[in-house]
Design an enzyme around this catalytic site. Structure first.
Site, short mmCIF file in Angstrom:
data_model
loop_
_atom_site.label_atom_id
_atom_site.label_comp_id
_atom_site.label_asym_id
_atom_site.label_seq_id
_atom_site.Cartn_x
_atom_site.Cartn_y
_atom_site.Cartn_z
N ASP A 13 0.92 -1.25 0.07
CA ASP A 13 -0.08 0.09 -0.17
C ASP A 13 0.91 1.19 -0.14
OD1 ASP A 13 -2.32 1.71 -0.10
OD2 ASP A 13 -2.26 1.76 2.20
N ASP A 15 -0.37 5.08 1.07
CA ASP A 15 -0.52 5.74 2.17
C ASP A 15 -0.69 5.17 3.49
OD1 ASP A 15 -1.01 8.31 0.75
OD2 ASP A 15 -2.93 7.52 0.10
#
Length: 268
Positions: A13, A15
């Site tokens: 991922d 963020d």
């Protein structure tokens, strides 16, 4: 836990794992550099559908994270891949930004508000009452409802913002129609991403900061999962869920040494 095969591809991922509010998380640059030096296939994933992969490449580059465009996979791209598989050359009424509209144009979709095959809801900072009203009427008229991701809130410097999942709930309340979510935690996003880099779930790992999207998506796709504690989830949150990550680490910096580099003999 059963013995797992060595990790030969990585998905992470963005963020909360690599960056936080526009700032790199310590160790993110070393992690990306190690991945690139290793030659292993990898992807940086995001449920954010606002930006194109080229946009995100430029934004990450400004932060010192050199991620090639081909190694970025967004919920907008996953949504476009899904629609291209389901109904090639279709039509859609779109609420969203350039990341989503560009992805749909690239698969040959026509964007229209006249009897579209789909209403596609993505993320935008400017949801308008007029656009939502039109979407509701088109869905009531027979258009199929697709949403890029179910995230209810998104981060900002001022605090949480309502995101795609919250707006989807409003449309569902008005129409009685549930959307199909293409992004995490739908393992579809993971599997299409793995296919894009020629990787297999049995030898892949997913790194994320959220139990309800990153870890769940990785688990349902059959991957090893690493939860980092630099984002939304804390150690105390883990036991609230009926599933667990394969591993919990403080940050992405703890994972740099897990990436195998080729032997010196292989480089010559």
């Amino acid at each position: 836990m059963a013995d797992r095969k060595p990790i030969t591809s990585w998905l992470t991922d963005m963020d909360g794992v690599l960056i936080h509010e526009g700032t790199p998380i310590p160790g993110a640059d070393a992690f990306i550099k190690r991945l690139r030096d290793s030659g292993l296939p990898f992807l940086v994933l995001t449920n954010n559908s606002i930006y194109t992969a080229r946009d995100l490449h430029a934004r990450l580059s400004r932060m010192g994270l050199d991620v090639p465009v081909k190694n970025i996979w967004t919920s907008a791209l996953a949504t476009a891949q899904f629609l291209d598989d389901q109904r090639p050359g279709g039509t859609a009424y779109v609420i969203g930004e350039a990341g989503l509209t560009t992805a749909l144009h690239d698969i040959g979709y026509v964007l229209t508000d006249h009897d579209p095959d789909y209403v596609v809801l993505g993320e935008t900072r400017t949801y308008s009452f007029e656009a939502l009203t039109k979407a509701i009427r088109l869905i009531n008229g027979g258009a199929r409802f697709i949403c890029t991701n179910p995230d209810e809130t998104g981060p900002s410097a001022e605090g949480p913002l309502p995101a795609t999942g919250s707006v989807a709930a409003l449309i569902t309340k008005a129409t009685g129609k549930e959307p199909y979510f293409a992004g995490k935690p739908n393992p579809l996003m993971m599997r299409t991403g793995l296919n894009a880099i020629g990787a297999h779930s049995e030898t892949s790992a997913m790194i994320g900061d959220r139990m309800d999207t990153d870890v769940l998506a990785g688990l349902e796709a059959g991957m090893q999962t690493f939860l980092v504690l630099t984002g939304l989830t804390t150690v105390a949150d883990i036991d609230r869920y009926p599933f667990r990550p394969s591993h919990v680490v403080e940050s992405i910096a703890n994972l740099v040494d897990l990436i195998d580099l080729p032997d010196q003999a292989d480089r010559t």
